[in-house]
Write a protein that holds these residues in place. Sequence first.
Motif, PDB file in Angstrom:
ATOM      1  N   VAL A 139       0.865  -1.177   0.000  1.00 19.18           N
ATOM      2  CA  VAL A 139       0.000   0.000   0.000  1.00 19.18           C
ATOM      3  C   VAL A 139       0.903   1.230   0.000  1.00 19.18           C
ATOM      4  O   VAL A 139       1.771   1.372   0.872  1.00 19.18           O
ATOM      5  N   LEU A 140       0.728   2.091  -0.983  1.00 19.15           N
ATOM      6  CA  LEU A 140       1.513   3.319  -1.098  1.00 19.15           C
ATOM      7  C   LEU A 140       0.638   4.530  -0.790  1.00 19.15           C
ATOM      8  O   LEU A 140      -0.519   4.598  -1.229  1.00 19.15           O
ATOM      9  N   LEU A 141       1.167   5.461  -0.028  1.00 20.26           N
ATOM     10  CA  LEU A 141       0.491   6.713   0.270  1.00 20.26           C
ATOM     11  C   LEU A 141       1.510   7.839   0.229  1.00 20.26           C
ATOM     12  O   LEU A 141       2.707   7.614   0.464  1.00 20.26           O
ATOM     13  N   GLY A 142       1.048   9.047  -0.048  1.00 22.33           N
ATOM     14  CA  GLY A 142       1.916  10.194   0.144  1.00 22.33           C
ATOM     15  C   GLY A 142       2.204  10.355   1.624  1.00 22.33           C
ATOM     16  O   GLY A 142       1.382  10.003   2.466  1.00 22.33           O
ATOM     17  N   LYS A 143       3.358  10.888   1.957  1.00 23.05           N
ATOM     18  CA  LYS A 143       3.712  10.980   3.380  1.00 23.05           C
ATOM     19  C   LYS A 143       2.754  11.892   4.147  1.00 23.05           C
ATOM     20  O   LYS A 143       2.555  11.732   5.348  1.00 23.05           O
ATOM     21  N   GLN A 144       2.142  12.850   3.441  1.00 20.03           N
ATOM     22  CA  GLN A 144       1.175  13.748   4.069  1.00 20.03           C
ATOM     23  C   GLN A 144       0.421  14.487   2.969  1.00 20.03           C
ATOM     24  O   GLN A 144       0.828  14.486   1.816  1.00 20.03           O
ATOM     25  N   SER A 145      -0.705  15.071   3.339  1.00 21.01           N
ATOM     26  CA  SER A 145      -1.434  15.910   2.390  1.00 21.01           C
ATOM     27  C   SER A 145      -1.045  17.358   2.634  1.00 21.01           C
ATOM     28  O   SER A 145      -0.678  17.739   3.754  1.00 21.01           O
ATOM     29  N   LYS A 177       9.359  -6.990   5.254  1.00 23.97           N
ATOM     30  CA  LYS A 177       8.643  -8.156   4.774  1.00 23.97           C
ATOM     31  C   LYS A 177       7.301  -7.697   4.207  1.00 23.97           C
ATOM     32  O   LYS A 177       6.697  -6.746   4.698  1.00 23.97           O
ATOM     33  N   LEU A 178       6.844  -8.363   3.180  1.00 23.21           N
ATOM     34  CA  LEU A 178       5.532  -8.053   2.614  1.00 23.21           C
ATOM     35  C   LEU A 178       4.453  -8.852   3.333  1.00 23.21           C
ATOM     36  O   LEU A 178       4.706  -9.963   3.788  1.00 23.21           O
ATOM     37  N   PRO A 179       3.262  -8.277   3.456  1.00 20.93           N
ATOM     38  CA  PRO A 179       2.786  -6.985   2.925  1.00 20.93           C
ATOM     39  C   PRO A 179       3.318  -5.814   3.743  1.00 20.93           C
ATOM     40  O   PRO A 179       3.673  -5.970   4.907  1.00 20.93           O
ATOM     41  N   ALA A 180       3.332  -4.638   3.115  1.00 16.50           N
ATOM     42  CA  ALA A 180       3.906  -3.462   3.764  1.00 16.50           C
ATOM     43  C   ALA A 180       3.174  -2.195   3.343  1.00 16.50           C
ATOM     44  O   ALA A 180       2.575  -2.129   2.264  1.00 16.50           O
ATOM     45  N   VAL A 181       3.243  -1.198   4.216  1.00 16.36           N
ATOM     46  CA  VAL A 181       2.721   0.142   3.944  1.00 16.36           C
ATOM     47  C   VAL A 181       3.913   1.077   3.796  1.00 16.36           C
ATOM     48  O   VAL A 181       4.800   1.105   4.655  1.00 16.36           O
ATOM     49  N   ILE A 182       3.947   1.851   2.701  1.00 17.62           N
ATOM     50  CA  ILE A 182       5.057   2.756   2.430  1.00 17.62           C
ATOM     51  C   ILE A 182       4.508   4.142   2.118  1.00 17.62           C
ATOM     52  O   ILE A 182       3.581   4.273   1.312  1.00 17.62           O
TER      53      ILE A 182
END
Length: 249
Positions: A113-119, A169-174
């Motif tokens: 799961v990829l997200l921007g570090k902040q909005s 390790k997968l799964p991971a949030v980045i």
Amino acid sequence: MKILVAIKRVIDPGVKVRLKPDGSGAELNGVKMAVNPFCEIAVEQAVQLKEAGIASEVITLAIGDKASQEQLRTTLALGADRAIHLDVEQTLEPLNIAKLLRMVVERETPEIVLLGKQSIDGDNNQTGQMLAGLLGWSQATFASKVEVKERGVEVTRELDTGLQTLSLKLPAVITTDLRLNTPRFASLPNIMKAKQKPLESESVDLSALNIKTHTELLSMQPPAVRQAGVKVGSVDELVSKLTNEAGIF
């Protein structure tokens, strides 16, 4: 490998933000909106992993009102395969957003799961960390480099003191930082193709997800106007002003 990218609709970074007269928030009527810049970086990273043959599918997700579908179409034009829109009218706190993201993650079962570090509107920098905590997944924040290995993913993080490399390790949030990549521009042919890609919109029963409000916005106000500077005629006068007026010495 399936990658899920969470994005947010924000005021375009090139637009000067105006507040509502009552101080209840930013004025959004007639204002140009865009994908949050850090989220664009996350989308670009996911698309690059797909182009490299590492990811098999890229899914983008937005939580908000129906207008958020415009930004989801943008991500489809940038290379995402399909999009999911959770139709929510009210503004949610990071913890509540993380709970909604967890719901989709458990259904879609992505490896990353990829997200921007902040909005750039709330600047909370909390959602990614909270999502990883709710899922019990590995996490890495402020990513400036992401390399998928046979047994997991290696992430280089930017810290105040330098760089740190983590092996997850997968799964991971980045969560992604500015130096990870430079997002591409959507070409006209890809914009047209995006109209044919699947975009699923669904309403959400917030009461069933234990969504609660923990903070209250009292008011918003613009920063104080910077006062005009003064000219001094000598070093002695400068020292005097710094000592007696500014209180620096």
